[in-house]
Design an enzyme around this catalytic site. Structure first.
Site, short mmCIF file in Angstrom:
data_model
loop_
_atom_site.label_atom_id
_atom_site.label_comp_id
_atom_site.label_asym_id
_atom_site.label_seq_id
_atom_site.Cartn_x
_atom_site.Cartn_y
_atom_site.Cartn_z
N ARG A 16 0.85 -1.20 0.00
CA ARG A 16 0.00 0.00 0.00
C ARG A 16 0.89 1.25 0.00
NH1 ARG A 16 -5.29 0.04 2.96
NH2 ARG A 16 -4.31 1.72 4.12
N VAL A 57 9.88 3.27 -3.69
CA VAL A 57 10.25 4.32 -4.65
C VAL A 57 11.45 5.12 -4.13
CG1 VAL A 57 9.47 6.48 -5.70
CG2 VAL A 57 7.99 4.47 -5.74
N ALA A 82 4.40 1.28 1.90
CA ALA A 82 5.37 0.39 1.26
C ALA A 82 5.80 0.95 -0.09
CB ALA A 82 4.77 -1.00 1.10
N HIS A 83 4.86 1.50 -0.84
CA HIS A 83 5.21 2.10 -2.13
C HIS A 83 6.20 3.25 -1.95
CE1 HIS A 83 2.11 -0.29 -4.06
NE2 HIS A 83 2.41 0.26 -5.22
N ARG A 84 5.95 4.08 -0.96
CA ARG A 84 6.86 5.21 -0.73
C ARG A 84 8.28 4.71 -0.44
NH1 ARG A 84 6.60 10.47 0.33
NH2 ARG A 84 4.33 10.45 0.40
#
Length: 495
Positions: free
Chosen positions: A343, A351, A346-348
């Site tokens: 979500r 990236v 985790a994506h942050r």
């Protein structure tokens, strides 16, 4: 007889557990009617899954949705009520929330974070509760408890119109912009008049009123508020948005309206949608003890079968370009194989790691990622209810993740924005949706799950999971065509 602290705390705690797995009977009836009337195959199947999930949750006493909501408590305290309270209402409601959300037999997902402008650390017990308290005439305490999901809460809108403006036109134009992240079909709550804070409070509270639009239509409107409700139900359903934004006949089950006198120069309007995981219950305390709650009869659910969804099998462990190219918007698939969850948080992190040139903790090349934050499992469960979260929150991470990892499939709910669709097209990826509001049903397709990265994020950690026949719909294909554009355009009608 005295209304004690325990009467209030125990009643709210039990209410939160009760509404986590029981839809209100009027909501079930309205959804069953929408399913019977729906002509769009995709929307009809989405409603079917929501109803099947609802009955499964009622039987299994497990959450309807993985987003078990923020706690909302509306209290009307009679000025003559014989209370023996030493703590504040906030303290008592928080104790109730803590009890309910940490209950071992049915733990509910803690979604509330503290320090909203800083670290945003999860409080771990879903406290604090959101409270509205009013002193009223009488000698009893009237309480409504609801659990409000983030996807629908995020679609809240407010405007101060000119007194000569049309509220109906503003609502229709606004709902057109909401997308499907609020998980239709559901209910729209409107607060009209008062002040900024009064309008918002009315819109939130009126969402808990019974669904009665069919009865209202039969007897006819008797007030301006009822005329507005009838007009809006027709006009909003004519938009063709449909269940999950797939295109169909039913977008709203009801529109609820509350009004209050306002300044002559103003027309405040607050709009708050409630999703397909509508959860609320009302009780009254008179000093005789904690409230008790009667489960709805299983006969309330329609006989629509609990069979598996039909669809084309897709092997997640062999996602070649030819297979991906064969997928088109609206196709129904049954996924089997391995994928990862992830979500916002985790994506942050992923990236940021890519930006630094650091390796990721998981290999996403040729793989799928599911936007989900599941409920903790109990007993012999592999995972708790695990429905999709709103995908647009991942849009800003989509291009760097696709380009930096070779990720090929994303699974979530609702539409993607233009930039995300462009990134999907440029990288030969595909976006799928699972049904929001069918979390318990979806979890039964998950056969293995273990956290593999970022465990400190709690429910937002990355899990490696294995699924068998997980039902999904193709939302955006490799060419950038979107079902959330094509579906509503097909089903829109004059209204």
């Amino acid at each position: 007889m005295t209304i004690t602290e325990d009467h209030l705390v125990s009643s709210i705690a039990e209410a939160l557990q009760f509404i986590s797995y029981y839809h209100p009977a009027d909501f079930v009836a309205a959804m069953a009617d929408a399913w019977a009337r729906e002509e769009s195959p995709s929307a009809k199947e989405a409603i079917r899954q929501i109803l099947v999930n609802s009955r499964m949750a009622a039987v299994g006493k497990r959450p309807l949705c993985q987003d078990t909501g923020s706690v909302n408590v509306f209290l009307e305290v009679g000025v003559e009520a014989p209370t023996a309270w030493r703590r504040s209402v906030q303290e008592m409601a928080d104790e109730a929330a803590r009890r309910a959300y940490l209950l071992e037999a049915n733990p509910l997902r803690a979604s509330v974070v503290s320090d909203p402008l800083g670290a945003r650390r999860n409080t771990g017990d879903n406290t604090p509760a959101m409270i509205q308290t009013e002193l009223v005439a009488g000698d009893r305490v009237s309480v409504t408890v609801s659990a409000k999901g983030g996807g629908s809460e995020n679609k809240t809108k407010f405007a101060v119109l000119n007194p000569s403006d049309s509220v109906a036109d503003w609502v229709v134009d606004t709902v057109k912009t909401l997308g499907a992240g609020w998980c239709p079909p559901g209910i729209i709550g409107l607060g009209v008049g008062g002040s900024v804070d009064k309008a918002m409070a009315m819109a939130k509270k009126v969402l808990n009123d019974p669904i009665d639009i069919t009865d209202l239509r039969a007897r006819g409107a008797r007030s301006a508020e009822e005329e507005l409700r009838l007009e809006l139900v027709d006009r909003l359903n004519a938009l063709g948005i449909g269940a999950q934004g797939l295109g169909g006949l039913t977008t709203v089950l009801d529109v609820k309206v509350a009004t209050f006198p306002t300044h002559a120069a103003s027309l405040p309007v607050a709009l708050i949608p409630n999703c397909a995981a509508t959860r609320h219950v009302h009780f009254t305390l008179d000093g005789s003890g904690p409230a008790t709650f009667t489960p709805p009869s299983l006969s309330a659910w329609p006989e629509i079968g609990a069979g598996d969804a039909a669809g084309r099998p897709l092997d997640l462990d062999n996602l070649d370009e030819a297979t991906l190219a064969s997928l088109a918007p609206g196709d129904t698939l049954l996924l089997s194989g391995h994928l990862f969850t992830g979500r916002d948080a985790a994506h942050r992190r992923m990236v940021d790691a890519l930006g630094r040139g650091d390796p990721l903790p998981v290999d996403l090349a040729g793989r799928a990622i599911y936007y989900v934050g599941p409920v903790d499992p109990v007993g012999d469960e592999v995972i708790g209810p695990a429905g999709p979260t709103t995908s647009t929150r991942m849009d800003k991470f989509t291009r760097p993740l696709l380009e930096g990892t070779g990720l090929k499939l994303m699974i979530g709910k609702a539409e993607r924005g233009p930039a995300a669709i462009e990134a999907i097209r440029d990288n030969g990826a595909v976006y799928l949706i699972a049904v929001g509001g069918a979390a318990y049903l979806v979890s039964k397709a998950i056969k293995a799950a273990k956290p593999v990265a970022y465990q400190d994020l709690g429910m937002e950690a990355i899990y490696a999971i294995r699924v068998e026949d997980m039902p999904v719909t193709v939302a955006v294909d490799m060419r950038g065509a979107s079902i959330h554009t094509l579906g509503p355009a097909r089903w829109a009608r004059a209204g």
